[in-house]
Design a protein around this motif. Structure first.
Motif, PDB file in Angstrom:
ATOM      1  N   THR A 191     -79.276   4.635 -63.497  1.00 57.09           N
ATOM      2  CA  THR A 191     -80.125   5.731 -63.953  1.00 57.09           C
ATOM      3  C   THR A 191     -79.417   7.058 -63.720  1.00 57.09           C
ATOM      4  OG1 THR A 191     -82.058   4.449 -63.273  1.00 57.09           O
ATOM      5  CG2 THR A 191     -82.412   6.767 -63.826  1.00 57.09           C
ATOM      6  N   LEU A 192     -79.295   7.853 -64.776  1.00 55.67           N
ATOM      7  CA  LEU A 192     -78.682   9.172 -64.697  1.00 55.67           C
ATOM      8  C   LEU A 192     -79.700  10.221 -65.111  1.00 55.67           C
ATOM      9  CD1 LEU A 192     -75.248   8.471 -66.499  1.00 55.67           C
ATOM     10  CD2 LEU A 192     -75.847   8.091 -64.096  1.00 55.67           C
ATOM     11  N   THR A 193     -79.720  11.344 -64.390  1.00 59.85           N
ATOM     12  CA  THR A 193     -80.646  12.441 -64.674  1.00 59.85           C
ATOM     13  C   THR A 193     -79.855  13.661 -65.129  1.00 59.85           C
ATOM     14  OG1 THR A 193     -82.138  11.618 -62.962  1.00 59.85           O
ATOM     15  CG2 THR A 193     -82.497  13.872 -63.736  1.00 59.85           C
ATOM     16  N   ALA A 194     -80.381  14.380 -66.127  1.00 59.81           N
ATOM     17  CA  ALA A 194     -79.701  15.558 -66.658  1.00 59.81           C
ATOM     18  C   ALA A 194     -79.426  16.574 -65.558  1.00 59.81           C
ATOM     19  CB  ALA A 194     -80.540  16.193 -67.756  1.00 59.81           C
ATOM     20  N   PHE A 195     -78.216  17.140 -65.564  1.00 60.79           N
ATOM     21  CA  PHE A 195     -77.790  18.130 -64.579  1.00 60.79           C
ATOM     22  C   PHE A 195     -78.023  19.525 -65.158  1.00 60.79           C
ATOM     23  CE2 PHE A 195     -73.905  20.193 -62.395  1.00 60.79           C
ATOM     24  CZ  PHE A 195     -74.670  20.595 -61.310  1.00 60.79           C
ATOM     25  N   ALA A 196     -78.993  20.236 -64.608  1.00 61.89           N
ATOM     26  CA  ALA A 196     -79.391  21.536 -65.166  1.00 61.89           C
ATOM     27  C   ALA A 196     -78.281  22.569 -65.085  1.00 61.89           C
ATOM     28  CB  ALA A 196     -80.640  22.043 -64.449  1.00 61.89           C
ATOM     29  N   GLN A 197     -77.370  22.440 -64.104  1.00 65.22           N
ATOM     30  CA  GLN A 197     -76.311  23.434 -63.914  1.00 65.22           C
ATOM     31  C   GLN A 197     -74.993  23.029 -64.558  1.00 65.22           C
ATOM     32  OE1 GLN A 197     -77.022  23.591 -59.447  1.00 65.22           O
ATOM     33  NE2 GLN A 197     -76.642  25.760 -59.861  1.00 65.22           N
ATOM     34  N   TYR A 198     -75.006  22.035 -65.442  1.00 67.09           N
ATOM     35  CA  TYR A 198     -73.779  21.596 -66.093  1.00 67.09           C
ATOM     36  C   TYR A 198     -73.136  22.746 -66.855  1.00 67.09           C
ATOM     37  CZ  TYR A 198     -70.781  19.038 -69.378  1.00 67.09           C
ATOM     38  OH  TYR A 198     -69.724  18.591 -70.128  1.00 67.09           O
ATOM     39  N   TYR A 199     -71.820  22.928 -66.655  1.00 66.64           N
ATOM     40  CA  TYR A 199     -71.132  24.087 -67.235  1.00 66.64           C
ATOM     41  C   TYR A 199     -71.180  24.095 -68.761  1.00 66.64           C
ATOM     42  CZ  TYR A 199     -67.110  21.266 -68.689  1.00 66.64           C
ATOM     43  OH  TYR A 199     -66.314  20.346 -69.301  1.00 66.64           O
ATOM     44  N   GLY A 200     -71.331  22.913 -69.382  1.00 70.22           N
ATOM     45  CA  GLY A 200     -71.407  22.841 -70.833  1.00 70.22           C
ATOM     46  C   GLY A 200     -72.807  22.983 -71.392  1.00 70.22           C
ATOM     47  N   GLY A 201     -73.797  23.199 -70.529  1.00 63.95           N
ATOM     48  CA  GLY A 201     -75.185  23.315 -70.974  1.00 63.95           C
ATOM     49  C   GLY A 201     -75.979  22.059 -70.687  1.00 63.95           C
ATOM     50  N   ARG A 202     -77.232  22.239 -70.359  1.00 65.54           N
ATOM     51  CA  ARG A 202     -78.086  21.095 -70.010  1.00 65.54           C
ATOM     52  C   ARG A 202     -78.169  20.108 -71.176  1.00 65.54           C
ATOM     53  NH1 ARG A 202     -82.599  20.454 -66.393  1.00 65.54           N
ATOM     54  NH2 ARG A 202     -83.875  18.685 -67.048  1.00 65.54           N
ATOM     55  N   PRO A 203     -78.104  18.793 -70.910  1.00 64.91           N
ATOM     56  CA  PRO A 203     -78.227  17.791 -71.972  1.00 64.91           C
ATOM     57  C   PRO A 203     -79.535  17.901 -72.750  1.00 64.91           C
ATOM     58  CG  PRO A 203     -77.361  16.784 -69.986  1.00 64.91           C
ATOM     59  CD  PRO A 203     -77.783  18.187 -69.609  1.00 64.91           C
ATOM     60  N   ALA A 204     -79.519  17.345 -73.963  1.00 59.42           N
ATOM     61  CA  ALA A 204     -80.683  17.418 -74.846  1.00 59.42           C
ATOM     62  C   ALA A 204     -81.795  16.487 -74.400  1.00 59.42           C
ATOM     63  CB  ALA A 204     -80.260  17.079 -76.278  1.00 59.42           C
ATOM     64  N   ASN A 205     -81.502  15.530 -73.532  1.00 61.79           N
ATOM     65  CA  ASN A 205     -82.520  14.617 -73.010  1.00 61.79           C
ATOM     66  C   ASN A 205     -82.638  14.808 -71.508  1.00 61.79           C
ATOM     67  OD1 ASN A 205     -80.413  12.736 -71.770  1.00 61.79           O
ATOM     68  ND2 ASN A 205     -79.861  12.631 -73.945  1.00 61.79           N
ATOM     69  N   GLY A 206     -83.658  14.189 -70.923  1.00 61.72           N
ATOM     70  CA  GLY A 206     -83.880  14.356 -69.493  1.00 61.72           C
ATOM     71  C   GLY A 206     -83.208  13.323 -68.626  1.00 61.72           C
ATOM     72  N   ALA A 207     -82.961  12.122 -69.184  1.00 63.21           N
ATOM     73  CA  ALA A 207     -82.380  11.052 -68.374  1.00 63.21           C
ATOM     74  C   ALA A 207     -81.861   9.937 -69.269  1.00 63.21           C
ATOM     75  CB  ALA A 207     -83.414  10.498 -67.393  1.00 63.21           C
ATOM     76  N   LEU A 208     -80.915   9.160 -68.715  1.00 66.98           N
ATOM     77  CA  LEU A 208     -80.380   7.977 -69.371  1.00 66.98           C
ATOM     78  C   LEU A 208     -80.588   6.791 -68.450  1.00 66.98           C
ATOM     79  CD1 LEU A 208     -76.903   9.416 -70.503  1.00 66.98           C
ATOM     80  CD2 LEU A 208     -78.987   9.277 -71.889  1.00 66.98           C
TER      81      LEU A 208
END
Length: 508
Positions: A191-208
């Protein structure tokens, strides 16, 4: 048992029962995979499932583009200051998942691990030419090589780990990629959760949620009932065709780089004769394999360098299906038909392949094609580990294998240079041609890309003419998705980075 209970609890929380599609979070994307990752440390995990997860947890200095060139990813500056020195600069403000800023100290630590005798990794061989890694300033790193090697930058396509990372990263990694690891239950799910501080911008989904579903029929059923959103390159051509026929699911395809071939042991007297190898090439109906066995989800291959590569040679020799020419070459080589249409054969050979049904069927097709030109082929199906051991030891005559994820033309060196025989390289047939050695060595050391391209392309022409292997097909990448999924795209290497752009349309 406790781990399974925790895994089940997480699955319930995310899916409201895993199979209850109506209760699932709208911002959760569920991907079914055939295999579970084994190690989430990018410097250690070598299996494909682990490497796909690394792409989502970590950032790299460089990446591979659609032309299979190595280009900047995290790096804002990357250059060669001389023929043995590369300098990479990262931007300010890149955050690890624990909130700490990434600096050159982390980059240095990531790559110095491969120089540490105490660090156990199957990747270390790629860094044998790396002499030193040093910080120039807070955000700049210098890589110094022992000898010039223009192909070295591909080794910097590697996830950056925080300084001090240890064995705990196998199960509890900290990266700076678009997702944070929430849970890793081996052989069950990741389970992966979107990283809000990602340098490329937050992912379009909340989790994988990556669910391990070993049986491909079950993966297909999960797609049909909607409890899985997406399967990437983990379904057979026959199953993809069936799902496409249903008409509800979305099928996305793109040319891939996986390369299937028929290999020869050139130390066998008959196979040392290029006329025999060419006869076998003319006997095999490559187009029929692509059309019927691969259901069109492949392209006829011409060599190990894929067509989208900047170094691909489009004018190499290609076999056509020509049984009469095959017979003439066998006659010329001294293997004449002893009784015309009678039962006696020109020669007998053995082909080793895997127990996978798709490759057993492919071997059966090759067997029948060779029978028609007078070659009796015995097919032996082996478990993959046994097959690889026999190939490496040279305990084969003919064999079928694949090279997976070929991105750099330097693979020509690993596969065909005379000094790259096992265990040092992938020249498993013990092919030797001084002209090929010279061309590959020249391409490896040349600094001018056009010169490198010309040398690599000429090497491909010579190899194709010598036929140390018979090229079969390049795989077509396939993703099967629910119809409400947006952003599903495939690169030649079928990497998982696109998942950060996937989202669900609201169809309510």
């Amino acid at each position: 048992m406790i781990g399974r209970i925790v895994a089940a609890a997480t699955c319930v929380a995310l899916l409201a029962g895993c199979g209850d599609v109506q209760g699932r979070r709208r911002d959760l994307i569920v991907i079914a995979t055939a295999n579970s990752p084994t190690n989430l440390d990018p410097g250690v995990g070598l299996d494909e499932a682990s490497q796909k997860i690394h792409q989502l947890l970590f950032s790299s200095l460089l990446k591979i583009d659609d032309a299979l060139r190595v280009v900047p990813d995290l790096a804002v500056r990357f250059e060669a200051t001389d023929d043995r020195t590369y300098v990479a600069e990262i931007p300010t403000g890149v955050r690890f998942h624990d909130g700490r800023e990434m600096t050159s100290a982390d980059v240095v630590y990531t790559f110095r691990r491969f120089l540490d005798p105490a660090f156990a990794s199957g990747r270390k061989g790629a860094y044998r030419n790396l002499e030193s890694v040093d910080a120039v300033d807070r955000y700049t790193t210098r890589f110094r090589l022992r000898t010039p090697a223009v192909s070295f930058p591909i080794n910097l396509v590697m996830g950056i780990v925080p300084e001090g990372t240890g064995p705990e990263a196998a199960r509890h990694p900290i990266g700076s990629g678009p997702y944070v690891l929430s849970e890793f239950a081996p052989d069950d799910h990741v389970t992966l959760t979107a990283f809000a501080q990602y340098y490329g911008g937050r992912p379009a989904n909340g989790a994988l949620l990556f669910r391990t579903v070993p049986d491909e029929t079950m993966r297909g059923l999960e797609l049909r009932k909607g409890s899985v959103d997406l399967v990437i390159n983990d379904l057979s051509p026959d199953l993809v065709a069936g799902l496409e026929h249903d008409g509800r699911l979305h099928i996305v395809t793109a040319p891939g780089t996986d390369y299937a071939y028929l290999g020869f042991n050139l130390r066998e007297p008959a196979l040392a004769d290029v006329r025999v190898r060419r006869a076998i090439g003319y006997a095999i109906d490559q187009d029929a394999i692509v059309k019927y066995l691969r259901r069109g989800l492949a392209r006829p291959a011409t060599g190990i360098v894929p067509p989208m590569s900047w170094a691909y040679a489009s004018d190499v020799f290609q076999f056509t299906h020509d049984p009469e020419k095959a017979k003439a070459l066998l006659d010329e080589a001294g293997y004449r038909d002893p009784d015309g249409d009678g039962p006696r054969v020109r020669m007998q050979l053995t082909l080793k392949t895997s127990t996978d049904e798709r490759y057993r069927l492919q071997a059966a097709v090759i067997q029948e094609d060779l029978r028609k030109v007078g070659i009796a082929l015995e097919v032996r199906s082996l478990e993959f580990a046994t097959l690889m051991a026999d190939v490496i030891k040279g305990n084969v005559e003919l064999y079928t294998l694949q090279f997976v994820g070929v991105t750099d033309p330097d693979m020509l060196r690993r596969a065909f240079l005379s000094t790259q025989t096992p265990p040092d390289g992938f020249n498993r047939g013990h092919y030797r041609n001084p002209e090929v050695d010279r061309l590959i060595d020249a391409a490896t050391s040349a600094s001018d890309e056009q010169v490198r391209r010309e040398d690599y392309q000429q090497a491909q022409r010579v190899i194709a003419s010598d036929a140390p292997v018979i090229s079969l097909w390049y795989k077509t990448n396939v993703a099967v998705a629910q119809p409400d999924l947006d952003g599903v795209t495939l690169t030649p290497t079928a990497d998982f980075t696109f998942l950060q752009h996937v989202s669900k349309r609201d169809t309510r």
